[in-house]
Every structure is written in C-alpha cells, then in structure tokens.
Design a protein around this motif. Structure first.
Motif, PDB file in Angstrom:
ATOM      1  N   LEU A 226       0.837  -1.210   0.000  1.00 22.60           N
ATOM      2  CA  LEU A 226       0.000   0.000   0.000  1.00 22.60           C
ATOM      3  C   LEU A 226       0.869   1.257   0.000  1.00 22.60           C
ATOM      4  O   LEU A 226       0.360   2.375  -0.101  1.00 22.60           O
ATOM      5  CB  LEU A 226      -0.930   0.027   1.219  1.00 22.60           C
ATOM      6  N   VAL A 260      -8.200  -3.201  -5.390  1.00 23.77           N
ATOM      7  CA  VAL A 260      -7.620  -1.932  -5.865  1.00 23.77           C
ATOM      8  C   VAL A 260      -6.906  -2.142  -7.195  1.00 23.77           C
ATOM      9  O   VAL A 260      -6.464  -3.240  -7.520  1.00 23.77           O
ATOM     10  CB  VAL A 260      -6.608  -1.319  -4.859  1.00 23.77           C
ATOM     11  N   ILE A 261      -6.798  -1.054  -7.943  1.00 24.87           N
ATOM     12  CA  ILE A 261      -5.962  -1.047  -9.145  1.00 24.87           C
ATOM     13  C   ILE A 261      -4.635  -0.446  -8.695  1.00 24.87           C
ATOM     14  O   ILE A 261      -4.587   0.693  -8.217  1.00 24.87           O
ATOM     15  CB  ILE A 261      -6.594  -0.168 -10.264  1.00 24.87           C
ATOM     16  N   GLY A 263      -1.195   1.403  -8.330  1.00 22.60           N
ATOM     17  CA  GLY A 263      -0.676   2.626  -8.958  1.00 22.60           C
ATOM     18  C   GLY A 263      -1.732   3.702  -9.122  1.00 22.60           C
ATOM     19  O   GLY A 263      -1.484   4.740  -9.719  1.00 22.60           O
ATOM     20  N   MET A 264      -2.940   3.422  -8.591  1.00 22.41           N
ATOM     21  CA  MET A 264      -4.024   4.420  -8.635  1.00 22.41           C
ATOM     22  C   MET A 264      -4.368   4.843  -7.214  1.00 22.41           C
ATOM     23  O   MET A 264      -4.396   4.009  -6.313  1.00 22.41           O
ATOM     24  CB  MET A 264      -5.294   3.822  -9.268  1.00 22.41           C
ATOM     25  N   GLY A 265      -4.657   6.117  -7.047  1.00 19.07           N
ATOM     26  CA  GLY A 265      -5.138   6.605  -5.757  1.00 19.07           C
ATOM     27  C   GLY A 265      -4.018   7.067  -4.848  1.00 19.07           C
ATOM     28  O   GLY A 265      -2.876   6.597  -4.929  1.00 19.07           O
ATOM     29  N   ARG A 267      -3.750   9.086  -0.754  1.00 18.28           N
ATOM     30  CA  ARG A 267      -4.437   9.746   0.355  1.00 18.28           C
ATOM     31  C   ARG A 267      -4.439  11.271   0.182  1.00 18.28           C
ATOM     32  O   ARG A 267      -5.418  11.942   0.507  1.00 18.28           O
ATOM     33  CB  ARG A 267      -3.758   9.343   1.670  1.00 18.28           C
ATOM     34  N   LYS A 315     -14.224   9.545  -7.635  1.00 13.72           N
ATOM     35  CA  LYS A 315     -13.796   9.338  -6.233  1.00 13.72           C
ATOM     36  C   LYS A 315     -12.492  10.066  -5.947  1.00 13.72           C
ATOM     37  O   LYS A 315     -11.902   9.897  -4.873  1.00 13.72           O
ATOM     38  CB  LYS A 315     -13.579   7.844  -5.967  1.00 13.72           C
ATOM     39  N   VAL A 317      -9.718   9.461  -7.512  1.00 12.91           N
ATOM     40  CA  VAL A 317      -8.634   8.481  -7.634  1.00 12.91           C
ATOM     41  C   VAL A 317      -8.027   8.573  -9.036  1.00 12.91           C
ATOM     42  O   VAL A 317      -8.711   8.372 -10.037  1.00 12.91           O
ATOM     43  CB  VAL A 317      -9.171   7.050  -7.369  1.00 12.91           C
ATOM     44  N   ASN A 320      -0.901   7.504  -9.575  1.00 13.08           N
ATOM     45  CA  ASN A 320       0.115   8.040  -8.664  1.00 13.08           C
ATOM     46  C   ASN A 320       1.517   7.758  -9.217  1.00 13.08           C
ATOM     47  O   ASN A 320       1.668   7.164 -10.287  1.00 13.08           O
ATOM     48  CB  ASN A 320      -0.086   7.486  -7.242  1.00 13.08           C
ATOM     49  N   ASP A 322       3.753   5.684  -8.680  1.00 16.06           N
ATOM     50  CA  ASP A 322       4.183   4.312  -8.929  1.00 16.06           C
ATOM     51  C   ASP A 322       3.681   3.766 -10.254  1.00 16.06           C
ATOM     52  O   ASP A 322       4.122   2.720 -10.713  1.00 16.06           O
ATOM     53  CB  ASP A 322       3.686   3.388  -7.802  1.00 16.06           C
TER      54      ASP A 322
HETATM   55  N1  COA Z   1      -8.341   1.234  -7.008  1.00 13.65           N
HETATM   56  C1  COA Z   1      -9.682   1.223  -6.877  1.00 13.65           C
HETATM   57  N2  COA Z   1     -10.365   1.982  -6.007  1.00 13.65           N
HETATM   58  C2  COA Z   1      -9.640   2.796  -5.239  1.00 13.65           C
HETATM   59  C3  COA Z   1      -8.232   2.866  -5.324  1.00 13.65           C
HETATM   60  C4  COA Z   1      -7.596   2.044  -6.245  1.00 13.65           C
HETATM   61  N3  COA Z   1      -6.261   2.037  -6.374  1.00 13.65           N
HETATM   62  N4  COA Z   1      -7.783   3.755  -4.417  1.00 13.65           N
HETATM   63  C5  COA Z   1      -8.858   4.238  -3.781  1.00 13.65           C
HETATM   64  N5  COA Z   1      -9.998   3.650  -4.276  1.00 13.65           N
HETATM   65  C6  COA Z   1     -11.359   3.903  -3.844  1.00 13.65           C
HETATM   66  C7  COA Z   1     -11.643   3.209  -2.511  1.00 13.65           C
HETATM   67  O1  COA Z   1     -12.092   1.900  -2.703  1.00 13.65           O
HETATM   68  C8  COA Z   1     -12.661   4.109  -1.894  1.00 13.65           C
HETATM   69  O2  COA Z   1     -13.896   3.815  -2.511  1.00 13.65           O
HETATM   70  P1  COA Z   1     -15.283   3.876  -1.652  1.00 13.65           P
HETATM   71  O3  COA Z   1     -15.390   5.292  -1.180  1.00 13.65           O
HETATM   72  O4  COA Z   1     -16.332   3.472  -2.620  1.00 13.65           O
HETATM   73  O5  COA Z   1     -15.088   2.907  -0.509  1.00 13.65           O
HETATM   74  C9  COA Z   1     -12.249   5.503  -2.377  1.00 13.65           C
HETATM   75  O6  COA Z   1     -11.502   5.292  -3.598  1.00 13.65           O
HETATM   76  C10 COA Z   1     -11.376   6.244  -1.367  1.00 13.65           C
HETATM   77  O7  COA Z   1     -10.215   5.464  -1.126  1.00 13.65           O
HETATM   78  P2  COA Z   1      -9.557   5.184   0.307  1.00 13.65           P
HETATM   79  O8  COA Z   1      -9.295   3.715   0.458  1.00 13.65           O
HETATM   80  O9  COA Z   1     -10.337   5.871   1.369  1.00 13.65           O
HETATM   81  O10 COA Z   1      -8.173   5.920   0.134  1.00 13.65           O
HETATM   82  P3  COA Z   1      -6.977   5.899   1.152  1.00 13.65           P
HETATM   83  O11 COA Z   1      -6.494   7.286   1.230  1.00 13.65           O
HETATM   84  O12 COA Z   1      -7.325   5.224   2.438  1.00 13.65           O
HETATM   85  O13 COA Z   1      -5.914   4.948   0.446  1.00 13.65           O
HETATM   86  C11 COA Z   1      -4.207   4.248  -1.027  1.00 13.65           C
HETATM   87  C12 COA Z   1      -4.910   5.445  -0.377  1.00 13.65           C
HETATM   88  C13 COA Z   1      -2.956   4.742  -1.746  1.00 13.65           C
HETATM   89  C14 COA Z   1      -3.787   3.223   0.054  1.00 13.65           C
HETATM   90  C15 COA Z   1      -5.184   3.570  -2.017  1.00 13.65           C
HETATM   91  O14 COA Z   1      -5.540   4.514  -3.013  1.00 13.65           O
HETATM   92  C16 COA Z   1      -4.588   2.325  -2.646  1.00 13.65           C
HETATM   93  O15 COA Z   1      -4.677   1.241  -2.063  1.00 13.65           O
HETATM   94  N6  COA Z   1      -3.996   2.459  -3.879  1.00 13.65           N
HETATM   95  C17 COA Z   1      -3.347   1.330  -4.537  1.00 13.65           C
HETATM   96  C18 COA Z   1      -1.958   1.119  -3.969  1.00 13.65           C
HETATM   97  C19 COA Z   1      -0.969   2.157  -4.445  1.00 13.65           C
HETATM   98  O16 COA Z   1      -0.868   2.435  -5.625  1.00 13.65           O
HETATM   99  N7  COA Z   1      -0.225   2.715  -3.490  1.00 13.65           N
HETATM  100  C20 COA Z   1       0.834   3.671  -3.785  1.00 13.65           C
HETATM  101  C21 COA Z   1       0.527   5.006  -3.214  1.00 13.65           C
HETATM  102  S1  COA Z   1       1.750   6.193  -3.753  1.00 13.65           S
END
Ligand code: COA
Length: 385
Positions: A226, A260-261, A263-265, A267, A315, A317, A320, A322
């Motif tokens: 993560l 999760v996908i 490399g997407m999303g 915080r 959302k 997202v 990122n 990565d």
């Molecule tokens: N793929 C699909 N859905 C995603 C997503 C992803 N990569 N990242 C976030 N979402 C969705 C969540 O499921 C959530 O949906 P919901 O509101 O319907 O439940 C919403 O977007 C908000 O996400 P949340 O889990 O609250 O974000 P977070 O801030 O707690 O988590 C990460 C952030 C980075 C952990 C998360 O985006 C993730 O797991 N990403 C993939 C791993 C990654 O690439 N990490 C590198 C970070 S630089």
C-alpha cells in the motif's frame, strides 16, 4: 473522549518545513520549490542537499557534498560477507533493511544524541546522513550481483549518483538519457511529507535510536504494497493484462471484486499525482528517442489509466507516482522486485531530512488510544475456563 480517526487521516503529526502538497491542485514542492522545476533543473545530489539544509547550495557547497557521497560509496567487506549469507530468494527490501541496520553495528555513536545539548552533535548527524545515503545505492546494486551468484561491481567515484548506480547494476556506463531519467526518478521519490515511512522516521527518531535503525524501520514501512511496494505490483498487473484491449475487462473485474488497481489513488492527491505527469513526460521523451521502440506495457498502462479515469475520477482516484516508474525501470534492465529498493534509495534523502528536523526539536511520540476492550475483570484459573 478524543475522536479516533483510522489511519490518522487529516491529523497533523508534526510541523515541518521540508515539503508541501496541495492535493486538490496536484502541487508538490520541496522547501518551496515546485517539483517540476527540480525535475527539470536539479540533480539528486543537489535536491538531497536542498531537503537536508533547506536552501539550494552554492556550487562549492554542492561540490563538497557530492564528493563526500562519492567517498562513502564503498562498504566494508564484513557487510558484503553478511549479504552473501542471505538467501537469494529473499525480497530485496528485506536485504536492504538488513544491510542498513547492520551499518549501525559498524558506526556506533548515537549516544551523542542523549548528551546535554542533545541532538546538536552536528558532525555525527551529518556523517551518518552521508554514509547512509551514499551506501543505499551500493547495497541495492551489490545485491543484484550477489543474489545471482556473482561478486558485486565496485562503485566508481568519477560518476554522479544515478550514473554510478546504473553502472554498478549493469556493469557498463548507462545511456545518458536513461541516466538522466534515473536521476529524475530519484528526485521525484526523494520526499513526500508525512507518509507512513516518514512517520515511522519521526516515531523512531524521537526515541533517539541510531539513524541506521531509524532508516531500517522506514525501509520496513516502505516495503508494504500500500506504500512503496505498489510499483512492483503495477508492473505485475500490466504484465498480467498483456495487451491494451484487455485493460477494460481487467479493471472492471477487479473493481467489481472490490480490489484496488495498483498505482491508482493517493491519500493526499485528489487529482493526478504531479510526479506521475513528469514520469509520463519522460516516457514520451524516451519513446520519441527510441522511435517508438519501447516496452509495449507503456501502451497497456495508458489504456489502464484511461479506463480508471473513467471509472474512478469521481472518487478523486487518479494515477500516482508508482504507475509509470516501473516501466521506466524495466527499460533500464532492472528486475521488478528491485523497484521499491530504488524508491528507498531516493527517499533516504527525505527520511534523513525529517530525522534531522525531529532531532532539532524533539519530543518522544506517545499518542493515546481509545480503549474498546473488556472492562476490568478477575483472572480465571485454567481449570475453570
Ligand atoms: N483502485 C480502486 N479503487 C480505489 C483505489 C484504487 N487504487 N484507491 C482508492 N480507491 C477507492 C476506494 O475503494 C474508496 O472507494 P469507496 O469510497 O467506494 O469505498 C475511495 O476510492 C477512497 O479510497 P480510500 O481507500 O479511502 O483511500 P486511502 O487514502 O485510504 O488509500 C491508497 C490510499 C494509496 C492506500 C489507495 O488509493 C490504494 O490502495 N492504492 C493502490 C496502492 C498504491 O498504488 N499505493 C501507492 C501510493 S503512492
């Protein structure tokens, strides 16, 4: 009762002058300088000094620091021998954590941090900072050879950091564009406010543990999928998808399964990560130079991003940092399980800047909790349970 916020989302854990993120606008700056300008004009060595000292160095100061880094690339043969005893099947992040922690055995002295004017032993702090940053690249490159049964290639002190790292990995001087891309990747990954690994630096640093222990703990935090481990997951995902026309089905299936996908999303970012934009630009530049002859996974990545933008942008997202770094590293001949170690090499600069900032105004971290367990009760003897 204080409110409990899972993941401490939105809770300030420190006050810092090192970097800043505007997640709505997609802006990242180090010491006030936009990441785009640093990626365009700076080097990893200069950016490291900027993060550590808070100002852009003069030519003389930079030259001196660069020389110190070059002088500290070599590691003691005891550490090399230790690395040779590790199983080659182990993950490189576990190796890196072990190697950095072992440095603490060879360079004791953190007791100086507990003196009367604690944390003001600037020589110790500076020397350890240089030793760790200089050796991170060496460890990662050494491991690539050791785990394949070869002796490591010794570092060269006539090459800049990124170039020497690629030289040590591949045994030949790198293509200048690839060396510059690696340099920019190191700049982009060098710092990112209070993420999980940097927070661990603050917590561990606040106990006045040695800097090697502090950085070993940060490497541990970064290794999770993560956090830093996501770049390896992205490449595995793109390889699994295989061709752009399979991207949509793959993404939809994962989303339907609530997966999760990779490399997407993020915080912090509610728009595309500015570092992902820079990496995408570098990919385009590299592709143009190679006449389009580049890893086909780049086309898969573009399609995955297009589908995700359609499904996930509501959302907040987006891609990122990565998301694109792994494809670039693959072009440099780097195996996927080494991607996160490269992230760690770069981030050691930011981690040590935060360690120094913490020491300069230290108070041990001791948060509170909301107890949700059983009320007090009497012990039950084993034959009565
Ligand atoms: N793929 C699909 N859905 C995603 C997503 C992803 N990569 N990242 C976030 N979402 C969705 C969540 O499921 C959530 O949906 P919901 O509101 O319907 O439940 C919403 O977007 C908000 O996400 P949340 O889990 O609250 O974000 P977070 O801030 O707690 O988590 C990460 C952030 C980075 C952990 C998360 O985006 C993730 O797991 N990403 C993939 C791993 C990654 O690439 N990490 C590198 C970070 S630089």
């Amino acid at each position: 009762m204080s409110e409990y916020l899972p993941g401490l989302a939105g809770v300030p854990a420190t006050q810092s002058n090192i970097s800043d993120i505007d997640g709505e606008k997609g802006i990242l700056s180090y010491r006030g300088y936009p990441i785009e300008e640093l990626a365009k004009h700076s080097t990893f060595e200069e950016t490291t000094l900027l993060l550590l000292d808070g100002r852009l160095p003069t030519a003389a100061v930079l030259e001196d620091f660069d020389q110190q880094l070059r002088d500290n690339r070599r590691v003691k043969y005891h550490i090399r021998n230790l690395m040779k005893t590790l199983p080659e099947t182990g993950h490189p992040m576990e190796m890196l954590q072990t190697a950095v922690a072992s440095l603490g055995m060879f360079y004791p002295g953190n007791e100086c941090l507990t003196g009367a004017d604690s944390c003001q032993d600037l020589d110790y702090i500076h020397n350890m900072t240089v030793k760790i940053i200089a050796r991170m690249g060496t460890f990662v490159a050494m491991w690539e050879h050791i785990r394949n049964g070869y002796d490591p290639i010794p570092p060269r002190d006539d090459l800049p950091y990124a170039e020497n790292f690629l030289y040590m990995l591949n045994g030949e001087e790198p293509d200048p564009l690839l060396a510059r891309i690696m340099d920019v990747c190191l700049i982009l990954h060098a710092e990112h406010t209070i993420n999980a690994s940097t927070f661990s630096v603050l917590v561990n640093g606040s106990t006045l543990a040695s800097p090697m222990s502090v950085i070993a703990a940060a490497i541990c935090a970064l290794s999770g999928p993560l956090h830093g481990g996501a770049n390896q997951k992205v490449l595995e995902m793109l390889e699994k998808i295989g061709t752009p026309n399979k991207a949509e089905e793959y993404v939809d299936k994962r989303l339907a399964n609530k997966e999760v996908i990779w490399g997407m999303g993020h915080r912090e970012y509610k728009t595309k990560d500015p570092r992902a934009k820079i990496l995408q630009g570098l990919m385009d530049k590299f592709m143009a130079e190679r006449g389009g002859n580049i890893n086909p996974l780049f086309e898969v990545a573009k399609e995955v991003e297009r589908v995700c933008e359609d499904r996930l942008s509501k959302k907040g997202v987006y891609a990122n940092v990565d998301f694109y770094s792994g494809i670039l590293y693959t072009e440099m001949g780097i195996p996927a399980d080494q991607f996160t170690t490269i992230f760690a090499i770069a981030r050691s600069a930011g981690w040590l800047a935060h360690w120094r900032e913490q020491l300069a105004d230290n108070r041990i971290f001791r948060p509170t909790q909301v107890y949700a367990g059983e009320p007090q009760r009497s012990y039950v003897p084993i034959d009565k349970r």
